[in-house]
Design an enzyme around this catalytic site. Structure first.
Site, PDB file in Angstrom:
ATOM      1  N   GLY A   1     -74.935 -52.642  41.143  1.00 45.03           N
ATOM      2  CA  GLY A   1     -75.857 -51.642  42.099  1.00 45.03           C
ATOM      3  C   GLY A   1     -77.153 -51.814  42.208  1.00 45.03           C
ATOM      4  O   GLY A   1     -77.650 -52.007  40.889  1.00 45.03           O
TER       5      GLY A   1
ATOM      6  N   GLY B   1     -81.386 -49.590  40.187  1.00 50.62           N
ATOM      7  CA  GLY B   1     -80.834 -51.136  40.132  1.00 50.62           C
ATOM      8  C   GLY B   1     -81.610 -52.354  40.680  1.00 50.62           C
ATOM      9  O   GLY B   1     -81.560 -53.011  39.327  1.00 50.62           O
TER      10      GLY B   1
ATOM     11  N   SER C   1     -84.159 -42.916  31.516  1.00 51.79           N
ATOM     12  CA  SER C   1     -85.065 -42.252  32.323  1.00 51.79           C
ATOM     13  C   SER C   1     -86.852 -42.682  32.543  1.00 51.79           C
ATOM     14  O   SER C   1     -87.584 -44.045  31.795  1.00 51.79           O
ATOM     15  CB  SER C   1     -85.727 -41.203  31.357  1.00 51.79           C
ATOM     16  OG  SER C   1     -86.807 -40.152  31.945  1.00 51.79           O
TER      17      SER C   1
ATOM     18  N   LYS D   1     -79.999 -37.698  26.683  1.00 53.59           N
ATOM     19  CA  LYS D   1     -79.923 -37.452  28.111  1.00 53.59           C
ATOM     20  C   LYS D   1     -80.103 -36.567  29.112  1.00 53.59           C
ATOM     21  O   LYS D   1     -82.253 -35.776  29.354  1.00 53.59           O
ATOM     22  CB  LYS D   1     -79.944 -38.646  29.143  1.00 53.59           C
ATOM     23  CG  LYS D   1     -80.824 -39.066  30.354  1.00 53.59           C
ATOM     24  CD  LYS D   1     -81.938 -39.246  30.516  1.00 53.59           C
ATOM     25  CE  LYS D   1     -82.123 -39.528  31.261  1.00 53.59           C
ATOM     26  NZ  LYS D   1     -81.783 -39.033  32.547  1.00 53.59           N
TER      27      LYS D   1
ATOM     28  N   HIS E   1     -83.055 -34.417  27.636  1.00 55.56           N
ATOM     29  CA  HIS E   1     -84.469 -34.544  27.973  1.00 55.56           C
ATOM     30  C   HIS E   1     -84.651 -33.695  29.354  1.00 55.56           C
ATOM     31  O   HIS E   1     -85.185 -33.923  29.579  1.00 55.56           O
ATOM     32  CB  HIS E   1     -84.209 -36.093  27.623  1.00 55.56           C
ATOM     33  CG  HIS E   1     -85.570 -36.323  28.366  1.00 55.56           C
ATOM     34  ND1 HIS E   1     -85.445 -36.227  30.252  1.00 55.56           N
ATOM     35  CD2 HIS E   1     -86.386 -37.398  28.236  1.00 55.56           C
ATOM     36  CE1 HIS E   1     -86.644 -37.369  30.635  1.00 55.56           C
ATOM     37  NE2 HIS E   1     -86.999 -37.354  29.824  1.00 55.56           N
ATOM     38  N   ASN E   2     -83.355 -34.199  30.170  1.00 53.76           N
ATOM     39  CA  ASN E   2     -83.505 -33.687  31.823  1.00 53.76           C
ATOM     40  C   ASN E   2     -83.786 -31.941  31.052  1.00 53.76           C
ATOM     41  O   ASN E   2     -84.509 -31.750  32.294  1.00 53.76           O
ATOM     42  CB  ASN E   2     -82.374 -34.169  32.417  1.00 53.76           C
ATOM     43  CG  ASN E   2     -82.268 -35.574  32.648  1.00 53.76           C
ATOM     44  OD1 ASN E   2     -83.523 -36.356  32.024  1.00 53.76           O
ATOM     45  ND2 ASN E   2     -82.015 -36.205  33.791  1.00 53.76           N
TER      46      ASN E   2
ATOM     47  N   GLU F   1     -86.819 -31.536  30.734  1.00 53.75           N
ATOM     48  CA  GLU F   1     -88.010 -31.449  31.650  1.00 53.75           C
ATOM     49  C   GLU F   1     -87.617 -30.312  32.528  1.00 53.75           C
ATOM     50  O   GLU F   1     -88.779 -30.047  33.372  1.00 53.75           O
ATOM     51  CB  GLU F   1     -87.219 -32.828  32.007  1.00 53.75           C
ATOM     52  CG  GLU F   1     -88.029 -33.530  33.878  1.00 53.75           C
ATOM     53  CD  GLU F   1     -87.066 -34.730  34.400  1.00 53.75           C
ATOM     54  OE1 GLU F   1     -87.211 -34.429  35.827  1.00 53.75           O
ATOM     55  OE2 GLU F   1     -87.395 -35.284  33.583  1.00 53.75           O
TER      56      GLU F   1
END
Length: 486
Positions: free
Chosen positions: A11, A16, A130, A184, A187-188, A191
């Site tokens: 990707g 990526g 992130s 994660k 975390h978001n 955020e």
């Protein structure tokens, strides 16, 4: 002898490609594959030219060019494409090889995929990444979980490409199966909360205090060196200063409808599943939903009115109120993190994860979107007490909040009186007051449930876990819902 790659990336979209460049810059040879080989050819002829990359036209060629144990890092769209790619890779790989998913996959999918890949004799890593485009290139924060045996092989690569804070890489092993993607996700969610709080502070200054973008830029600029110092404060200061081609602030021309990719919603749903009052992040998600109803809001304003009372104080009083906003923002931010950590603790118990909460704070100090000076205090709190139940009860945060409360109440109260919506500020304050309240009105709630549904209740003069039912009307009998379910 042919040189083999240390890792392969599938990707070559922006994340990526930048991760591949980051890895190569740290001395690793990287094999690259994309569904369309033209993307690989373009990359090798431009940003990747003359560097230690090996282009692959097929998955077979990609795998053949990897040193053992083979490590394949997928940076592709979450969902079905990840499952399809896993099924294509498994026949090409050998026992002990490692498949890595660096996308924003939902953690239940990572739990399922870890078990599936391990059943085939391979290892699996689901890692949160992130920091966006710039972080991927210069140093993200990474939150890996999955098969513990894989960590020793991916650790040198992951930690070398990540951001560094106070000499430590912003990456460490999070936990089993879906733990990395869960952290994660949280975390978001945080955020989402941070962004909503900042946007509410902006709206208060714009609509209540009548400040211009340039004036607000100066305020956010001053906050860069305060306890609010963070990446999101930094970029907000930059955004407010940015001018369109006509010299006017660009932010004033952007439509007020917010987008999202779903991770905030996943966080709110996980909180509902775990029974955790993640009120601030939930309100941040709902605020985006409400913003999307632009046409309805415009029509409603014509019917219901849209007047917001303006601040009527002196310039000195205005400066004092701006200071109160900063303190309300800090207090609400503490609540957001406290709730996020409560959710991680609840999920760790549900899924059998062994999370290092202080270590998670360290991973978030650099590279990621929510990086801030604030996180060092969270690390200190969990270092002092790894079994900490709630950040709000620690000496530092308890004293901090006590000092912030008067300004917090002042701001929320003024906004309510002015007709200005502050769902995140308000819900954070309501949670704080609720959490410190020794007797909530849920006793009446339980009586109501027992009255209409015989759902039973506990008594203050009986041991916890002993349930009672009352025949409130004289017509209900003694059978309770608990008796029926038994």
């Amino acid at each position: 002898m042919k040189k083999l790659a240390d890792i392969g990336i599938i990707g070559l979209a922006v994340m990526g490609e930048n991760l591949a460049l980051n890895m190569e810059s740290k001395g690793f040879t990287v094999a690259v594959f994309n569904r369309s080989y033209s993307r690989v050819a373009d990359f090798l002829g431009s940003r990747g030219a003359g560097k230690n990359f090996i282009g692959a036209e097929t998955l077979e060629e990609l795998v053949a060019n990897l040193a053992k144990p083979r490590k394949v890092f997928m940076m592709i769209k979450a969902g079905a494409p990840v499952d399809e790619m896993i099924d294509k890779l498994i026949p090409l790989m050998e026992e002990g090889d490692i498949i890595i998913d660096g996308g924003n996959s939902h953690f239940p999918d990572t739990i399922r995929r870890t078990a599936y890949v391990e059943s085939k004799g391979l290892l699996y890593v689901g890692t949160g990444v992130s920091g966006g485009e710039e972080g991927a290139l210069l140093g993200p924060s990474m939150m890996p979980g999955g098969s513990p045996a894989a960590w020793q092989y991916v650790k040198p690569i992951f930690q070398s490409i990540c951001a560094v804070a106070d000499g430590s890489p912003c990456c460490d092993w999070v936990g089993e199966n879906g733990a990395g993607h869960f952290v994660k996700m949280v975390h978001n969610g945080i955020e989402y909360g941070d962004i909503q709080l900042i946007c509410e502070a902006y709206q208060i200054m714009r609509d209540y205090l009548g400040m211009s973008a340039d004036e607000m830029h100066e305020v956010f600029e001053s906050w860069r060196s305060s306890d609010l110092s963070s990446y999101l404060i930094d970029i907000t200061a930059d955004i407010l200063a940015y001018k369109d081609d006509d010299g006017e602030p660009l932010v004033d021309k952007i439509l007020d409808t917010a987008g999202q990719k779903g991770t905030g919603k996943w966080t709110a749903v996980a909180a509902l599943d775990e029974g955790v009052p993640l009120t601030l992040i939930g309100e941040a998600v709902f605020a985006r939903f409400l913003s999307a109803q632009k046409e309805e809001r415009v029509e409603a304003s014509k019917i219901l009115g849209s007047d917001i009372a303006r601040f009527s104080g002196t310039e000195e009083e205005k400066k004092a109120f701006i200071n109160s906003i900063s303190r309300a923002l800090l207090a609400s931010k503490v609540v957001s993190y406290a709730q996020g950590y409560m959710l991680m603790r609840a999920a760790a118990e549900s899924y059998g994860w062994h999370l290092n909460y202080g270590g998670i704070a360290l991973m978030w100090r650099g590279g990621c979107i929510i990086r801030s000076v604030f996180l060092g205090r969270i690390y200190d709190a969990y270092k002092a007490d790894p079994e900490l139940t709630n950040l709000l009860t620690t000496p530092y945060f308890r004293e901090l909040m006590a000092g912030l409360i008067p300004d917090w109440r002042r701001v929320v109260g003024a906004c309510v009186a002015a007709g200005l919506p502050t769902p995140a500020f308000s819900s954070a304050l309501a949670y704080y007051d609720g959490y410190r309240c020794p007797r909530l009105p849920a006793n009446l709630l339980q009586a109501q449930r027992d009255y209409f549904g015989a759902h039973t209740y506990e008594r203050t003069d009986a041991p916890r876990g002993e349930f009672f039912h009352t025949n409130w009307t004289g017509r209900g009998g003694t059978t309770s819902a608990a008796t029926y379910n038994a």
